[in-house]
Design a protein around this motif. Structure first.
Motif, PDB file in Angstrom:
ATOM      1  N   GLU A  37       0.823  -1.205   0.000  1.00 49.84           N
ATOM      2  CA  GLU A  37       0.000   0.000   0.000  1.00 49.84           C
ATOM      3  C   GLU A  37       0.858   1.256   0.000  1.00 49.84           C
ATOM      4  OE1 GLU A  37      -2.633  -0.240   3.278  1.00 49.84           O
ATOM      5  OE2 GLU A  37      -3.815  -1.902   2.458  1.00 49.84           O
ATOM      6  N   GLY A  91       2.319   1.687  -3.361  1.00 52.16           N
ATOM      7  CA  GLY A  91       1.319   2.228  -4.277  1.00 52.16           C
ATOM      8  C   GLY A  91       1.084   3.709  -4.046  1.00 52.16           C
ATOM      9  N   LEU A  92       0.963   4.077  -2.743  1.00 51.00           N
ATOM     10  CA  LEU A  92       0.770   5.493  -2.417  1.00 51.00           C
ATOM     11  C   LEU A  92       1.963   6.333  -2.851  1.00 51.00           C
ATOM     12  CD1 LEU A  92      -0.862   5.147   1.109  1.00 51.00           C
ATOM     13  CD2 LEU A  92      -1.983   5.887  -0.986  1.00 51.00           C
ATOM     14  N   GLU A 128       3.956   5.673  -5.378  1.00 52.56           N
ATOM     15  CA  GLU A 128       3.868   5.833  -6.832  1.00 52.56           C
ATOM     16  C   GLU A 128       2.837   6.893  -7.197  1.00 52.56           C
ATOM     17  OE1 GLU A 128       5.675   4.514  -9.201  1.00 52.56           O
ATOM     18  OE2 GLU A 128       6.924   3.398  -7.783  1.00 52.56           O
ATOM     19  N   LYS A 129       1.675   6.861  -6.530  1.00 53.97           N
ATOM     20  CA  LYS A 129       0.641   7.862  -6.789  1.00 53.97           C
ATOM     21  C   LYS A 129       1.144   9.266  -6.452  1.00 53.97           C
ATOM     22  CE  LYS A 129      -3.373   4.856  -6.126  1.00 53.97           C
ATOM     23  NZ  LYS A 129      -4.575   4.592  -5.299  1.00 53.97           N
ATOM     24  N   LYS A 169       3.395  10.424  -9.153  1.00 50.16           N
ATOM     25  CA  LYS A 169       2.610  10.838 -10.309  1.00 50.16           C
ATOM     26  C   LYS A 169       1.970  12.197 -10.078  1.00 50.16           C
ATOM     27  CE  LYS A 169       1.497   6.205 -12.014  1.00 50.16           C
ATOM     28  NZ  LYS A 169       0.416   5.217 -12.276  1.00 50.16           N
ATOM     29  N   LEU A 170       1.409  12.363  -8.847  1.00 51.24           N
ATOM     30  CA  LEU A 170       0.790  13.658  -8.532  1.00 51.24           C
ATOM     31  C   LEU A 170       1.809  14.780  -8.552  1.00 51.24           C
ATOM     32  CD1 LEU A 170      -1.613  12.594  -5.630  1.00 51.24           C
ATOM     33  CD2 LEU A 170      -2.256  13.339  -7.931  1.00 51.24           C
ATOM     34  N   GLU A 199       2.485  15.483 -12.179  1.00 45.54           N
ATOM     35  CA  GLU A 199       1.364  16.224 -12.750  1.00 45.54           C
ATOM     36  C   GLU A 199       1.341  17.657 -12.246  1.00 45.54           C
ATOM     37  OE1 GLU A 199      -2.108  14.052 -11.811  1.00 45.54           O
ATOM     38  OE2 GLU A 199      -1.679  12.385 -13.199  1.00 45.54           O
TER      39      GLU A 199
END
Length: 216
Positions: free
Chosen positions: A154, A157-158, A160-161, A164-165, A168
């Motif tokens: 988890e 995953g967080l 990686e997110k 990405k954020l 962005e």
């Protein structure tokens, strides 16, 4: 006395046999009886001392009769009867004392064996309980390891997110900066166009005035 000691020897032999060989509840019964007898230790020692005191004169009588026979070269029938009687009595008394000592030691070591078995039973229970606790701890450890693995996944995953954020957000910031630059450039161009427009208007008015003067 011979029948009495013979009976005692037979009784002691039966007691020793029942202590060594477990036959139904007889061993426990004999153990309890011996516990009661040992509570009267003084009486037992007195009886053993009395038998030993009787044994010594018999031994001396046997030696005396033997020495007498050696001196005379042979023993009379009466001496032979006395010698055999004393020898039989001494043998029975010796066996009585020996079997009594043997029963005492067997009884003592039987108590030790019972204690060891009870302790081993307790140790076995403790070992089983520890084994169960070990299994429970192992299960908890495996469960905790699984939860940690899930949490790591988890978190990964967080992460990686979040990356990405961030990317962005960085791209949006760049776009915003680019847009602001374009807006600023457009503002400058607009201002320059307004200035150019004003200048052209002035030139137009001036040329119209000049043209009107030429017509007059």
């Amino acid at each position: 006395m011979i029948p009495l000691f013979f009976l005692v020897v037979c009784s002691e032999g039966v007691v020793a046999f029942l202590l060594v060989v477990k036959i139904g509840p007889f061993r426990d019964l004999v153990m309890k009886c011996l516990d009661q007898v040992k509570m009267r230790k003084a009486t037992v020692l007195t009886i053993a001392g009395t038998i030993f005191a009787i044994l010594l004169p018999n031994l001396f009588s046997i030696l005396k009769i033997q020495n007498k026979g050696v001196k005379h070269g042979t023993m009379t029938p009466m001496d032979q009867v006395l010698w055999m009687t004393n020898l039989l009595e001494a043998t029975l008394m010796g066996f009585t004392l020996f079997l009594g000592f043997l029963i005492d030691r067997i009884h003592h070591y039987m108590h030790k064996l019972i204690k060891l078995r009870s302790n081993s039973g307790v140790s076995k229970d403790v070992a089983e309980r520890l084994e169960k606790e070990k299994l429970q701890l192992k299960e908890k450890e495996e469960k905790a390891a699984t939860e940690v693995k899930q949490l790591r996944n988890e978190v990964s995953g967080l992460t990686e997110k979040l990356k990405k954020l961030k990317l962005e957000s960085s791209e949006k910031d760049k776009r915003i900066e680019s847009s602001e630059s374009e807006i600023e450039a457009l503002r400058k161009t607009k201002h320059e166009l307004f200035l150019e427009y004003d200048r052209l208007l002035e030139d137009n008015e001036r040329m119209q005035k000049q043209f009107a003067g030429y017509r007059i």
